[in-house]
Design an enzyme around this catalytic site. Structure first.
Site, short mmCIF file in Angstrom:
data_model
loop_
_atom_site.label_atom_id
_atom_site.label_comp_id
_atom_site.label_asym_id
_atom_site.label_seq_id
_atom_site.Cartn_x
_atom_site.Cartn_y
_atom_site.Cartn_z
N CYS A 131 0.36 -1.18 -0.12
CA CYS A 131 -0.27 0.24 0.19
C CYS A 131 0.62 1.42 0.27
CB CYS A 131 -1.09 -0.41 0.98
SG CYS A 131 -0.20 -0.05 2.53
N CYS A 165 2.86 1.79 2.84
CA CYS A 165 4.12 0.52 3.24
C CYS A 165 5.56 1.40 2.13
CB CYS A 165 3.51 -0.64 2.47
SG CYS A 165 2.40 -1.06 2.88
#
Lengths: 315, 75
Positions: free
Chosen positions: B10, B13
């Site tokens: 994501c 991240c």
């Protein structure tokens, strides 16, 4: 006070006529945008502080080996306070089922968490008033509880992807944040969320203001009023691709309601926007076989349509 | 020292991974930075919300990012 400020800006500084369409639309736009951003900033910050005390690891422990009904109710309630992002749906799902949270209880959580979210609630409260926001919370929880119970009763464990059951899940310590860390977390969370949603809010409120000022009253009664039986299912179908834009969708819906869209249709549409999303379906496909995924969507969509008809009938 | 950033890919991240790399660089640390994307490895740590930061096999935090300055204090 915000209202006076908006009035001053539009009617005194820009010297537009209060009775003119452009004046009314601009006044409405400035007032609503200010109100929404004020509410968003304050409430998201408070919600983030509350959420920092409910990491998903703790929620998992609370729900582990809970029986149906009690478990479903608890899961739906915890869905409100546990932070959830659809990008974490896979580790969350695996963590839940592996630690003995029943499948139906897991679904109650997965449905309630995105649906009863703070952004949708703030927008509903700010634009429709607290009564509708409360009705939304209540019916949202009910949909999550009932849909979870139904999925649990269907005993669909074998339609979870096989590897999920073989996964080794470690036990990580629940990290407890100090108050200082919670404030930092809340600040970062609020800024991050505002950054992400502000364009949708501005565009949404802008479109809403335009509809408010330019579309004739009763324009939608014929199509989206309570007498059109197809309005609710069509609204639900339209809501699915609008995922995660609750911030932009709600101001438009509010304006549409003024022009004759029925309240049940509004609720059903809102719920479809927040609870059913294609990206989430694609992510969940990693842990669910098609049959369970389709059942999940079907049951939630049906429950939302029922809510829509119910409120069109009683309100 | 081994630093692992857990995340299935994501946006957050990536933010955390970049912050860790710049923290290591600025501090002149010899730490090895790894991005862990396989779900089975993430689950072994018991992490349920990504991104998460693991240093020498211990989960430091999960479900949030951090700034480079904050990470430097952990090194």
């Amino acid at each position: 006070m915000l209202k006076q400020f908006a009035d001053y800006l539009v009617f005194t500084l820009f010297s537009l006529q209060p009775s003119s369409r452009s004046g009314e639309a601009l006044d409405f736009f400035i007032y609503d945008t200010l109100k929404i951003f004020l509410l968003l900033t304050v409430i998201i910050f408070v919600v983030a502080i509350i959420r920092s005390s409910f990491p998903p690891e703790r929620t998992k422990r609370l729900l582990s080996h809970k029986r149906e009904y009690v478990g479903n109710i608890l899961a739906a309630l915890l869905g409100i306070v546990t932070p959830f992002c659809s990008c974490s749906a896979v580790p969350l799902f695996i963590g839940f089922v592996e630690s003995g949270v029943p499948l139906g209880v897991t679904f109650s959580f997965l449905i309630s968490s995105p649906m009863v979210n703070e952004v949708a609630l703030i927008m509903l409260w700010g634009l429709f008033g607290w009564k509708l926001a409360l009705i939304y919370i209540g019916t949202g929880l009910l949909v999550a509880i009932v849909a979870g119970i139904v999925i649990g009763k269907l005993k669909m464990e074998r339609y979870v992807q096989d590897y999920v059951w073989e996964m080794q899940v470690g036990n990580c310590e629940i990290t407890v944040m100090t108050f200082r860390e919670k404030l930092d977390y809340a600040r970062e969370y609020t800024l991050g969320l505002l950054q992400k949603i502000w364009p949708y809010v501005v565009v949404g409120v802008g479109l809403g203001a335009f509809i408010h000022g330019y579309v004739p009253a009763d324009f939608l009664v014929k199509w989206a009023g309570r007498d059109n039986p197809f309005a609710v299912p069509v609204a639900v179908a339209l809501g699915v691709p609008l995922y995660s834009n609750a911030a932009g969708v709600i101001p438009i819906v509010q304006a549409l309601m003024e022009k004759g869209m029925a309240i049940g249709t509004v609720l059903a549409f809102m719920m479809a926007v927040t609870a059913l999303s294609l990206p989430e379906a694609i992510i969940l496909k990693n842990v669910l076989k098609t049959r369970l995924l389709a059942t999940f969507f079907g049951i939630v969509a049906t429950a939302i349509v029922i809510v829509g008809y119910l409120f069109n009938a009683i309100l | 020292m081994k630093i692992e950033v857990l995340g299935t890919g994501c946006a957050k991240c990536k933010t955390l991974y970049d912050a860790v790399q710049s923290a290591v660089k600025e501090k002149g640390s010899e730490a090895e930075v790894v991005k862990v994307e396989e779900i089975s490895k993430i689950m072994k740590y018991g992490v349920m919300s990504t991104p998460a930061l693991v240093i020498d096999g211990k989960v430091i935090f999960s479900g949030k990012t951090a700034t480079s300055a904050e990470i430097q204090r952990l090194l």
